[in-house]
Design a protein around this motif. Structure first.
Motif, PDB file in Angstrom:
ATOM      1  N   UNK A  84      27.208   6.914  54.799  1.00 49.47           N
ATOM      2  CA  UNK A  84      27.801   8.039  54.081  1.00 49.47           C
ATOM      3  C   UNK A  84      26.671   8.946  53.622  1.00 49.47           C
ATOM      4  N   UNK A  85      26.733  10.211  54.039  1.00 51.49           N
ATOM      5  CA  UNK A  85      25.641  11.129  53.746  1.00 51.49           C
ATOM      6  C   UNK A  85      25.991  12.138  52.659  1.00 51.49           C
ATOM      7  N   UNK A  86      27.230  12.093  52.154  1.00 51.47           N
ATOM      8  CA  UNK A  86      27.655  13.047  51.141  1.00 51.47           C
ATOM      9  C   UNK A  86      28.055  12.340  49.857  1.00 51.47           C
ATOM     10  N   UNK A  87      29.090  12.826  49.229  1.00 52.62           N
ATOM     11  CA  UNK A  87      29.564  12.289  47.957  1.00 52.62           C
ATOM     12  C   UNK A  87      30.322  10.994  48.177  1.00 52.62           C
ATOM     13  N   UNK A  88      29.758   9.862  47.750  1.00 49.70           N
ATOM     14  CA  UNK A  88      30.398   8.571  48.000  1.00 49.70           C
ATOM     15  C   UNK A  88      31.686   8.424  47.208  1.00 49.70           C
ATOM     16  N   UNK A  89      31.876   9.229  46.192  1.00 54.00           N
ATOM     17  CA  UNK A  89      33.121   9.176  45.432  1.00 54.00           C
ATOM     18  C   UNK A  89      34.328   9.596  46.246  1.00 54.00           C
ATOM     19  N   UNK A 329      33.436  16.541  50.987  1.00 54.13           N
ATOM     20  CA  UNK A 329      32.596  16.180  52.118  1.00 54.13           C
ATOM     21  C   UNK A 329      31.893  14.869  51.797  1.00 54.13           C
ATOM     22  N   UNK A 330      32.564  13.748  52.110  1.00 56.75           N
ATOM     23  CA  UNK A 330      31.870  12.473  52.008  1.00 56.75           C
ATOM     24  C   UNK A 330      30.746  12.477  53.037  1.00 56.75           C
ATOM     25  N   UNK A 331      31.030  13.011  54.210  1.00 57.42           N
ATOM     26  CA  UNK A 331      30.009  13.119  55.242  1.00 57.42           C
ATOM     27  C   UNK A 331      29.654  11.771  55.833  1.00 57.42           C
ATOM     28  N   UNK A 332      29.505  11.720  57.134  1.00 60.74           N
ATOM     29  CA  UNK A 332      29.125  10.456  57.764  1.00 60.74           C
ATOM     30  C   UNK A 332      28.026  10.726  58.770  1.00 60.74           C
ATOM     31  N   UNK A 333      26.997   9.906  58.694  1.00 59.13           N
ATOM     32  CA  UNK A 333      25.861  10.055  59.581  1.00 59.13           C
ATOM     33  C   UNK A 333      25.414   8.715  60.113  1.00 59.13           C
ATOM     34  N   UNK A 334      24.308   8.737  60.789  1.00 59.52           N
ATOM     35  CA  UNK A 334      23.785   7.537  61.431  1.00 59.52           C
ATOM     36  C   UNK A 334      22.708   6.900  60.560  1.00 59.52           C
ATOM     37  N   UNK A 335      22.627   5.597  60.611  1.00 64.05           N
ATOM     38  CA  UNK A 335      21.538   4.861  59.974  1.00 64.05           C
ATOM     39  C   UNK A 335      20.206   5.417  60.475  1.00 64.05           C
ATOM     40  N   UNK A 336      19.346   5.756  59.537  1.00 59.71           N
ATOM     41  CA  UNK A 336      18.069   6.418  59.873  1.00 59.71           C
ATOM     42  C   UNK A 336      17.279   5.640  60.916  1.00 59.71           C
ATOM     43  N   UNK A 337      17.186   4.321  60.751  1.00 62.27           N
ATOM     44  CA  UNK A 337      16.428   3.520  61.705  1.00 62.27           C
ATOM     45  C   UNK A 337      17.026   3.572  63.103  1.00 62.27           C
ATOM     46  N   UNK A 338      18.355   3.573  63.175  1.00 62.50           N
ATOM     47  CA  UNK A 338      19.005   3.645  64.483  1.00 62.50           C
ATOM     48  C   UNK A 338      18.729   4.998  65.133  1.00 62.50           C
ATOM     49  N   UNK A 339      18.763   6.059  64.325  1.00 63.68           N
ATOM     50  CA  UNK A 339      18.495   7.383  64.879  1.00 63.68           C
ATOM     51  C   UNK A 339      17.116   7.436  65.515  1.00 63.68           C
ATOM     52  N   UNK A 340      16.123   6.909  64.817  1.00 56.84           N
ATOM     53  CA  UNK A 340      14.760   7.001  65.330  1.00 56.84           C
ATOM     54  C   UNK A 340      14.492   6.025  66.489  1.00 56.84           C
ATOM     55  N   UNK A 378      23.508  16.842  55.208  1.00 66.05           N
ATOM     56  CA  UNK A 378      22.317  16.024  55.016  1.00 66.05           C
ATOM     57  C   UNK A 378      21.672  15.685  56.353  1.00 66.05           C
ATOM     58  N   UNK A 379      20.420  15.275  56.287  1.00 65.72           N
ATOM     59  CA  UNK A 379      19.753  14.772  57.485  1.00 65.72           C
ATOM     60  C   UNK A 379      20.553  13.609  58.062  1.00 65.72           C
ATOM     61  N   UNK A 380      20.595  13.536  59.372  1.00 62.88           N
ATOM     62  CA  UNK A 380      21.252  12.483  60.127  1.00 62.88           C
ATOM     63  C   UNK A 380      22.781  12.557  60.089  1.00 62.88           C
ATOM     64  N   UNK A 381      23.348  13.624  59.497  1.00 67.87           N
ATOM     65  CA  UNK A 381      24.796  13.814  59.537  1.00 67.87           C
ATOM     66  C   UNK A 381      25.246  13.977  60.984  1.00 67.87           C
ATOM     67  N   UNK A 382      26.460  13.510  61.281  1.00 72.94           N
ATOM     68  CA  UNK A 382      26.909  13.559  62.668  1.00 72.94           C
ATOM     69  C   UNK A 382      27.644  14.855  62.987  1.00 72.94           C
ATOM     70  N   UNK A 383      27.440  15.333  64.212  1.00 72.59           N
ATOM     71  CA  UNK A 383      28.261  16.407  64.759  1.00 72.59           C
ATOM     72  C   UNK A 383      28.861  15.937  66.093  1.00 72.59           C
ATOM     73  N   UNK A 384      29.002  14.625  66.224  1.00 74.57           N
ATOM     74  CA  UNK A 384      29.582  14.046  67.436  1.00 74.57           C
ATOM     75  C   UNK A 384      31.065  14.366  67.523  1.00 74.57           C
TER      76      UNK A 384
END
Length: 544
Positions: A84-89, A329-340, A378-384
């Motif tokens: 979760x890359x945004x507001x976890x609430x 926007x809770x936002x969902x992205x990828x785990x940083x380590x997986x991205x790299x 946020x960084x690593x947010x998805x646009x898939x």
């Protein structure tokens, strides 16, 4: 079992189906009342799979209550790869992402248990309507409808077994539950039997339900041509067989089962006529991962028409980061380590925003994309996952996205893994290298995992890395991670996961063994002595 008597959701789904829920459906001439009823039952199943308020909790504001797409989002939240890359609430899937409130007393358990058994009831109702004692006596319509019903039922039981089978882990213990799946409900199951229906053995569910149903479906649909990607096809049957034999191969450490998985995966590829997504299709800002008709990769998907879209109760509102029509926007992205871990020459890397936004010319349906991507996401947010038709401002249109349930790429991964697991490591390496080089690398780059695959374990780790990248967000990978006893990690120095989500587990996570809900243990008391341990809160978030 209470759920075999639960008809309200099924009836609602049938109503949706008859009001045009299936895209491009061709009206069928109906001759008799019995045929009307049968068509209604058949068409009601895919409608039920995308229906919101399917468990009755949406009316209380639970924005996780939207059937199969929500189940896929829930399992994805449990892998550690989704962050979760945004507001976890505003994260309606926090229970699955943080391992809280997953015991038998909590409503979220209904998402899987109530839905799957309702869908099984619907498939059983179709099977009851058709005399299946002699397939040769059936007309073409009856054969296809019965083939659909067997396919659905096998699919549902396969998912249930993979969700609820207790598998050993380092956190919870229940040796008495090893090898148990879920209660089996068939058309002939009486109400009395359902109220005293213990968990069946996993082997029995495969041997007496899943594989026989898929064999029947294969025979019934052998000469059937699906008119579109929203309709069950022979290729889907082969794909489900590939999934099931892969599970059996791992459980039994059985080379012949793995060979069957590889064989059916190849048959699915051939029968489907599908080809993997191209870079252009993958990155399409209007149709990316939201349209069954815009590519040649999907084997089977579900349609969500605009008239059935509810603002907070669809996959797109929770997974797409480009839309404006969600009030949060809770936002969902990828785990940083997986991205790299993604090769810079692999175009799949473009599905997530690099901290250096200038590293790639990201495409978007939004006219203000440059500013929006830099200042709002946020960084690593998805646009898939894109809003349907690129309608980022209109939830009725943008939320009406098709939902992918199987695409041909999964078959390539199953074929490669099963080939290696069956004893041909070199063959598995070759298949993975060919797939990645042909379909995922840019500008003529070559992928070669040989140096990482000196052992079978090394190869499986590399294959699963690529599979996790390939199917991020699609509800595929948790089943593989549970099957293969894989670790998950969101807690580490530099993590982009919120503090409460930083769960690290060596080997399979205890929360991948789903807990049966209390309403079932009350209505079917024998289950109360066979329930999986409640994993809630047993893994402390990393605080490094």
């Amino acid at each position: 079992m209470k759920n075999i008597l639960k008809i309200s959701a099924a009836a609602a789904a049938m109503t949706l189906a008859l009001s045009g829920c299936i895209k491009d459906a061709t009206p069928t001439q109906i001759a008799t009342e019995d045929q009307v009823t049968l068509e209604t039952l058949v068409r009601g199943i895919p409608a039920a799979l995308v229906m919101y308020n399917s468990t009755g909790y949406a009316q209380d504001g639970a924005a996780w209550d939207f059937s199969l797409p929500a189940i896929h989002l829930a399992t994805e939240s449990m892998t550690g790869d989704l962050v979760v890359t945004g507001n976890i609430g505003y994260d309606w899937f926090t229970q699955w992402g943080t391992n809280v409130s997953l015991g038998s007393d909590y409503a979220v358990g209904a998402l899987t248990w109530d839905n799957y058994y309702t869908w099984i009831m619907m498939a059983n109702n179709v099977i009851k309507q058709i005399d299946a004692s002699d397939f040769s006596s059936l007309d073409a319509t009856q054969r296809s409808y019965l083939g659909f019903a067997y396919t659905y039922r096998a699919m549902f039981y396969l998912d249930l077994v993979r969700l609820y089978e207790f598998k050993e882990n380092t956190v919870t213990e229940a040796p008495e539950l090893l090898g148990l799946g879920v209660p089996v409900v068939l058309p002939e199951t009486t109400e009395a039997e359902a109220k005293n229906n213990p968990r069946a053995k996993v082997d029995d569910i495969y041997d007496k339900v899943i594989f026989p149903d898929l064999d029947n479906a294969e025979e019934l649909l052998e000469n059937y041509t699906a008119p579109d990607k929203y309709t069950i096809s022979l290729a889907l049957v082969y794909g489900l067989k590939a999934r099931a034999w892969l599970e059996r191969g791992t459980a039994k450490n059985d080379a012949e089962s793995y060979r069957q998985a590889a064989e059916y995966a190849r048959q699915a590829i051939t029968a489907s006529g599908c080809t993997p997504l191209t870079q252009e299709q993958w990155e399409d800002p209007t149709n990316g991962f939201n349209s069954a008709t815009s590519n040649d990769a999907w084997i089977w998907g579900l349609a969500l028409p605009s008239e059935s879209v509810a603002n907070l109760f669809c996959f797109t509102v929770h997974m797409s980061c480009e839309n404006d029509w969600a009030p949060y926007h809770a936002g969902r992205g990828i785990n940083r380590n997986l991205y790299y871990s993604i090769d810079s020459r692999d175009f799949r890397r473009h599905s997530w925003l690099d901290p250096d936004r200038s590293s790639y010319a990201y495409k978007s349906c939004r006219p203000d994309a440059d500013t929006y991507f830099k200042e709002s996401l946020a960084d690593f947010a998805n646009i898939k996952f894109r809003p349907a038709q690129g309608a980022y401002a209109d939830y009725k249109v943008g939320g009406a996205a098709d939902h992918c349930c199987m695409r041909v790429e999964e078959m390539y991964f199953i074929e490669a893994e099963a080939t290696a697991q069956a004893g041909d490591l070199a063959g598995g390496i070759r298949l993975l290298n060919e797939f990645m080089t042909s379909y995922r690398m840019m500008n003529g780059a070559t992928y070669d995992c040989t140096s990482k695959s000196g052992t079978l374990e090394g190869f499986i780790n590399e294959l699963m890395l690529q599979k996790r990248i390939e199917f991020w967000g699609e509800g595929i990978v948790m089943f593989d991670m549970k099957r293969l006893d894989m670790s998950s990690k969101r807690g580490y120095v530099g993590t982009n996961a919120p503090s409460s989500y930083r769960l690290n587990v060596e080997g399979r996570a205890p929360y991948w063994n789903f807990v049966i809900i209390r309403s079932e243990t009350q209505n079917n008391p024998v289950i109360a002595t066979q329930n999986n341990p409640d994993p809630s809160g047993l893994v402390e978030p990393w605080k490094g």
